[in-house]
Write a protein that holds these residues in place. Structure first.
Motif, short mmCIF file in Angstrom:
data_model
loop_
_atom_site.label_atom_id
_atom_site.label_comp_id
_atom_site.label_asym_id
_atom_site.label_seq_id
_atom_site.Cartn_x
_atom_site.Cartn_y
_atom_site.Cartn_z
N ARG A 50 0.82 -1.21 0.00
CA ARG A 50 0.00 0.00 0.00
C ARG A 50 0.85 1.26 0.00
NH1 ARG A 50 -2.42 0.50 4.59
NH2 ARG A 50 -3.67 2.18 3.76
N LYS A 51 2.17 1.09 -0.17
CA LYS A 51 3.05 2.26 -0.13
C LYS A 51 3.75 2.48 -1.46
CE LYS A 51 3.59 1.99 4.83
NZ LYS A 51 4.25 1.29 5.92
N GLN A 80 -6.71 -15.74 3.10
CA GLN A 80 -5.29 -16.00 3.28
C GLN A 80 -4.99 -16.61 4.65
OE1 GLN A 80 -3.26 -15.41 0.61
NE2 GLN A 80 -5.20 -14.84 -0.37
N ASP A 81 -3.84 -17.27 4.75
CA ASP A 81 -3.36 -17.75 6.04
C ASP A 81 -2.45 -16.71 6.69
OD1 ASP A 81 -4.51 -20.41 5.99
OD2 ASP A 81 -3.09 -20.83 4.38
N VAL A 137 -0.97 -12.74 6.13
CA VAL A 137 -1.00 -11.48 5.37
C VAL A 137 0.14 -10.61 5.88
CG1 VAL A 137 -2.34 -9.46 4.74
CG2 VAL A 137 -3.50 -11.64 5.12
N SER A 153 2.32 -7.10 5.55
CA SER A 153 2.33 -5.74 5.03
C SER A 153 3.48 -5.01 5.66
CB SER A 153 1.00 -5.06 5.37
OG SER A 153 0.65 -5.34 6.71
N PHE A 179 2.67 -17.89 18.25
CA PHE A 179 2.66 -16.59 17.56
C PHE A 179 4.01 -16.27 16.92
CE2 PHE A 179 -0.82 -15.91 20.60
CZ PHE A 179 -1.78 -15.34 19.78
N ARG A 213 -0.35 -17.76 14.06
CA ARG A 213 -0.68 -16.39 13.66
C ARG A 213 0.60 -15.58 13.55
NH1 ARG A 213 -4.65 -18.86 13.71
NH2 ARG A 213 -6.70 -18.41 14.60
N VAL A 235 1.99 -8.34 12.46
CA VAL A 235 2.98 -7.36 11.99
C VAL A 235 2.79 -6.02 12.72
CG1 VAL A 235 3.91 -6.16 9.97
CG2 VAL A 235 2.93 -8.45 9.70
N ASP A 283 4.93 0.94 10.75
CA ASP A 283 4.44 2.32 10.60
C ASP A 283 3.29 2.35 9.60
OD1 ASP A 283 4.21 5.04 10.82
OD2 ASP A 283 5.73 5.45 9.30
N MET A 285 -11.76 -12.13 9.69
CA MET A 285 -10.43 -11.54 9.68
C MET A 285 -10.35 -10.36 10.64
SD MET A 285 -8.31 -10.08 6.41
CE MET A 285 -6.64 -10.69 6.36
N VAL A 342 -6.62 -11.76 18.20
CA VAL A 342 -5.79 -12.38 17.15
C VAL A 342 -6.01 -13.89 17.15
CG1 VAL A 342 -3.43 -12.81 16.35
CG2 VAL A 342 -4.04 -10.55 17.22
N SER A 358 -9.40 -14.95 15.59
CA SER A 358 -9.64 -14.71 14.17
C SER A 358 -8.83 -15.71 13.35
CB SER A 358 -9.21 -13.30 13.78
OG SER A 358 -9.92 -12.37 14.56
N ASN A 408 -7.31 -15.12 10.59
CA ASN A 408 -6.09 -14.46 10.15
C ASN A 408 -6.17 -12.98 10.53
OD1 ASN A 408 -8.02 -13.60 8.38
ND2 ASN A 408 -7.11 -14.52 6.56
N CYS A 409 -5.05 -12.29 10.40
CA CYS A 409 -5.08 -10.86 10.73
C CYS A 409 -4.23 -10.08 9.75
CB CYS A 409 -4.63 -10.62 12.17
SG CYS A 409 -2.93 -11.05 12.49
N GLN A 410 -4.56 -8.83 9.64
CA GLN A 410 -3.83 -7.96 8.72
C GLN A 410 -3.60 -6.59 9.36
OE1 GLN A 410 -4.10 -6.07 4.26
NE2 GLN A 410 -5.85 -7.22 4.94
N SER A 411 -2.34 -6.15 9.34
CA SER A 411 -2.03 -4.81 9.83
C SER A 411 -2.04 -3.85 8.65
CB SER A 411 -0.66 -4.81 10.51
OG SER A 411 -0.66 -5.71 11.60
N TRP A 412 -2.88 -2.83 8.73
CA TRP A 412 -2.98 -1.85 7.64
C TRP A 412 -1.95 -0.75 7.85
CZ3 TRP A 412 -6.44 -1.96 3.40
CH2 TRP A 412 -7.25 -3.11 3.38
N LEU A 413 -0.68 -1.09 7.57
CA LEU A 413 0.40 -0.14 7.83
C LEU A 413 0.47 0.96 6.78
CD1 LEU A 413 3.09 -2.76 8.86
CD2 LEU A 413 1.54 -1.51 10.32
#
Lengths: 121, 119, 98
Positions: free
Chosen positions: A12-13, A115-116, A118, A120, B3, B113, B116, B119, C1, C88, C91, C93-98
């Motif tokens: 996203r960058k 997805q397993d 993700v 970012s 984790f 899991r 991340v 920033d 998620m 976490v 769920s 899975n998880c996603q960090s919206w950096l």
């Protein structure tokens, strides 16, 4: 070796302003060696990473965009670009330097949910 | 549950290293395992033993070292990112090791899991 | 998620981007994203709207640090770091919206 997992790299960058895009691509290349199910997603300013015609001589920085064209050789073929992000930036598929699958926002969200892992940056 | 953690930012500049540490601590307190913390991008700066914060501040680097010592958390610093930023074996804090990006991918494969922080 | 947001939505588009693609699931606001959980900002109406499709949580230590613990929008679930871990774990899975 355990089962194959679905890895998605969410970009996203924009490139060059920060190093995230380049270092993210480095992980993608390594992941290919682990025989996982790899996909790349491009949203928001991340779509600029795929813009054709990047010329970085003037900023004395390596142009890493040709690497996207080499992903094929690493068996990484799932590149997804969010349609709305392209449109908001006045870009179309023809502006991109590599073949991608364009997904609308809902399809993109659904794919993320499947997805397993993700990642970012 | 097992984790894996990724830290993308350096200490003191950004909250991500603090958030990651507090997450790890809470996970361990709940009986989970923190299998590996992978430091990438400026996150590699969490690994230098030359860090010297003012006395009234938390010592982020020592905190990570202690977590490794007490709970066997594997602290891995990306070699490419580390060399770019002057982090080498000779200035590495206890409990950290420098290794390749494959260790990050392995975290994704081996853990339940991967979270991340960045920033 | 589980979607983890860490930037103030008053000055950054991460939360918007997440909500654009997300039809359901959970969102956890941490670090500077916790400002979205405080009453009185221009975002409050929007937060009430999105709570219809996603469940919103906020990391209270981050909200407390920023002096806004007493302004938590009703319907947003407060969690501590242990609660963050539970989210976490619960769920897929998880996603960090950096």
């Amino acid at each position: 070796m355990s089962e194959i997992k679905k890895f998605m790299f969410v970009n996203r960058k924009a490139p060059y302003g920060t190093i995230y895009a380049l270092e993210s691509l480095e992980v993608v290349l390594i992941t290919a060696a682990f025989d996982q199910d790899v996909s790349l997603a491009f949203l928001d300013d991340g779509v600029y990473q795929l813009k054709k015609g990047q010329q970085t001589k003037g900023i004395d920085t390596k142009n890493f965009s040709p690497t996207f064209r080499a992903l094929d050789g690493y068996d990484i073929e799932k590149l997804y670009v969010e349609k709305e992000s392209l449109a908001l930036r006045g870009l179309s598929e023809a502006d991109l330097l590599v073949d991608v699958t364009v997904l609308d926002r809902k399809e993109m969200g659904k794919l993320m949910g499947q997805q397993d892992v993700v990642l970012s940056f | 549950m097992k984790f894996g953690i990724v830290v993308n930012e350096g200490p003191y500049q950004h909250q991500s290293s603090d958030s990651a540490y507090l997450f790890c601590k809470a996970a361990i307190e709940k009986g989970h395992e923190v299998w590996r913390v992978f430091f990438y991008h400026d996150g590699v700066n969490n690994a230098t033993r030359l860090t010297e914060p003012p006395q009234d501040d938390r010592n982020i680097v020592n905190r990570w070292s202690k977590l490794a010592e007490e709970h066997g958390v594997d602290l891995v610093v990306c070699v490419a990112a580390a060399l770019r930023r002057g982090i080498r074996d000779e200035n590495l804090a206890p409990g950290f090791r420098i290794s390749g990006l494959g260790q990050l991918v392995e975290s994704g494969i081996q853990t339940d899991r991967l979270v991340v922080f960045g920033d | 998620m589980l979607h983890i947001i860490n930037k103030s939505p008053l000055s950054n588009g991460s939360l918007d981007s997440c909500l654009r693609v997300t039809e359901s699931g959970e969102i956890l606001l941490i670090e500077d994203a916790v400002y979205a959980a405080a009453k009185g900002s221009f975002l409050e109406g929007k937060m009430h709207e999105v709570m219809g499709k996603v469940k919103i949580h906020v990391l209270m230590p981050d909200l407390e640090a920023r002096g806004l613990a007493d302004r938590l929008i009703a319907g947003i679930t407060p969690v501590d770091y242990g609660g963050f871990v539970d989210l976490v774990a619960a769920s897929k899975n998880c996603q960090s919206w950096l």
